[in-house]
Design a protein around this motif. Structure first.
Motif, short mmCIF file in Angstrom:
data_model
loop_
_atom_site.label_atom_id
_atom_site.label_comp_id
_atom_site.label_asym_id
_atom_site.label_seq_id
_atom_site.Cartn_x
_atom_site.Cartn_y
_atom_site.Cartn_z
N GLU A 1 0.83 -1.21 0.00
CA GLU A 1 0.00 0.00 0.00
C GLU A 1 0.87 1.26 0.00
O GLU A 1 0.57 2.23 -0.71
N ALA A 2 1.95 1.25 0.75
CA ALA A 2 2.86 2.39 0.76
C ALA A 2 3.50 2.59 -0.61
O ALA A 2 3.60 3.73 -1.10
N LEU A 3 3.92 1.50 -1.24
CA LEU A 3 4.52 1.59 -2.57
C LEU A 3 3.50 2.13 -3.58
O LEU A 3 3.84 2.98 -4.42
N ALA A 4 2.27 1.66 -3.50
CA ALA A 4 1.23 2.16 -4.40
C ALA A 4 1.01 3.66 -4.21
O ALA A 4 0.86 4.40 -5.19
N ALA A 5 1.04 4.14 -2.98
CA ALA A 5 0.86 5.58 -2.71
C ALA A 5 2.03 6.38 -3.28
O ALA A 5 1.83 7.43 -3.90
N VAL A 6 3.25 5.89 -3.10
CA VAL A 6 4.43 6.58 -3.63
C VAL A 6 4.35 6.67 -5.15
O VAL A 6 4.56 7.74 -5.74
N ARG A 7 4.05 5.56 -5.79
CA ARG A 7 3.98 5.54 -7.25
C ARG A 7 2.84 6.43 -7.76
O ARG A 7 2.99 7.13 -8.75
N THR A 8 1.71 6.41 -7.07
CA THR A 8 0.58 7.25 -7.46
C THR A 8 0.93 8.73 -7.33
O THR A 8 0.70 9.52 -8.25
N ASP A 9 1.49 9.11 -6.20
CA ASP A 9 1.82 10.51 -5.98
C ASP A 9 2.85 11.02 -6.98
O ASP A 9 2.66 12.06 -7.61
N ALA A 10 3.94 10.28 -7.14
CA ALA A 10 5.03 10.73 -8.00
C ALA A 10 4.66 10.69 -9.48
O ALA A 10 5.04 11.60 -10.23
N THR A 11 3.92 9.66 -9.89
CA THR A 11 3.67 9.45 -11.32
C THR A 11 2.38 10.08 -11.83
O THR A 11 2.32 10.50 -12.97
N TRP A 12 1.36 10.13 -10.98
CA TRP A 12 0.04 10.60 -11.44
C TRP A 12 -0.40 11.90 -10.77
O TRP A 12 -0.79 12.85 -11.44
N SER A 13 -0.39 11.93 -9.46
CA SER A 13 -1.00 13.06 -8.74
C SER A 13 -0.27 14.37 -8.97
O SER A 13 -0.90 15.40 -9.24
N VAL A 14 1.04 14.37 -8.84
CA VAL A 14 1.80 15.60 -9.01
C VAL A 14 1.67 16.14 -10.44
O VAL A 14 1.35 17.32 -10.62
N PRO A 15 1.88 15.34 -11.48
CA PRO A 15 1.71 15.88 -12.83
C PRO A 15 0.28 16.33 -13.12
O PRO A 15 0.07 17.32 -13.82
N THR A 16 -0.70 15.65 -12.57
CA THR A 16 -2.09 16.06 -12.78
C THR A 16 -2.36 17.41 -12.14
O THR A 16 -3.00 18.28 -12.75
N LEU A 17 -1.89 17.60 -10.92
CA LEU A 17 -2.08 18.89 -10.26
C LEU A 17 -1.34 20.01 -11.01
O LEU A 17 -1.90 21.10 -11.22
N ASP A 18 -0.13 19.75 -11.45
CA ASP A 18 0.62 20.75 -12.20
C ASP A 18 -0.11 21.11 -13.50
O ASP A 18 -0.17 22.27 -13.89
N TRP B 1 7.31 16.08 -3.41
CA TRP B 1 7.69 15.60 -4.73
C TRP B 1 8.27 16.71 -5.60
O TRP B 1 9.22 16.50 -6.34
N LYS B 2 7.74 17.91 -5.48
CA LYS B 2 8.28 19.04 -6.24
C LYS B 2 9.68 19.41 -5.75
O LYS B 2 10.51 19.86 -6.54
N SER B 3 9.97 19.20 -4.46
CA SER B 3 11.30 19.53 -3.93
C SER B 3 12.38 18.60 -4.50
O SER B 3 13.56 18.93 -4.46
N LEU B 4 11.98 17.48 -5.05
CA LEU B 4 12.95 16.53 -5.61
C LEU B 4 13.29 16.82 -7.07
O LEU B 4 14.22 16.25 -7.60
N GLN B 5 12.53 17.72 -7.68
CA GLN B 5 12.76 18.00 -9.10
C GLN B 5 13.89 18.97 -9.31
O GLN B 5 14.24 19.79 -8.58
#
Length: 142
Positions: free
Chosen positions: A9-26, A138-142
């Motif tokens: 579940e933690a891995l799914a959240a990390v992958r979702t946030d980094a791959t989908w949620s952040v680009p969608t919000l941007d 996630w944005k701080s890592l870019q």
């Protein structure tokens, strides 16, 4: 105590946030500068799984494409449970109404903390999307 029940579940959240949620919000932030923009987050927890495929060892929740069986009759997914038919009807009514009129009761996405609507069988409400998906981290890592 972790907010996740398992490592999966933690891995799914990390992958979702980094791959989908952040680009969608941007993308929503960028689009909203030029055109009326609406954003939703499908957050139903008990979604149908893919027919003929073993379910994962953790609760998949609202994974990619999970809203599709609520909107379309697709042989790809297991059947929706009877107790979710009211939610399905509400989603269909909302989508069809928007397609027919171009109008929605949902506020527009404006500014840095734009309005994001949750969609689930519970009350539809505003999501704290930036916090829920650790956007700043996630944005701080870019």
């Amino acid at each position: 105590m972790s907010r996740f029940a398992s490592a999966g579940e933690a891995l799914a959240a990390v992958r979702t946030d980094a791959t989908w949620s952040v680009p969608t919000l941007d993308t929503a932030r960028l689009l909203s500068k030029w055109t009326p923009t609406r954003m939703y987050e499908f957050s139903e927890r008990n979604t149908p799984w893919f027919k003929g495929f073993p379910a994962p060892s953790f609760d998949p929740r609202a994974q990619h494409m999970a809203e599709l069986p609520y909107l379309f009759d697709l042989a790809l997914f297991e059947n929706i449970k009877d107790e979710q038919m009211g939610f399905r009807d509400r989603m269909l009514h909302t989508w069809v109404g928007f397609a027919a009129s171009g109008r929605t009761s949902r506020p527009a996405f404006l500014g840095e903390r734009g309005y994001v609507q949750t969609l689930s069988s519970e009350a539809w409400r505003r999501a704290d999307f930036t916090a829920d998906h650790d956007h700043a981290f996630w944005k701080s890592l870019q």
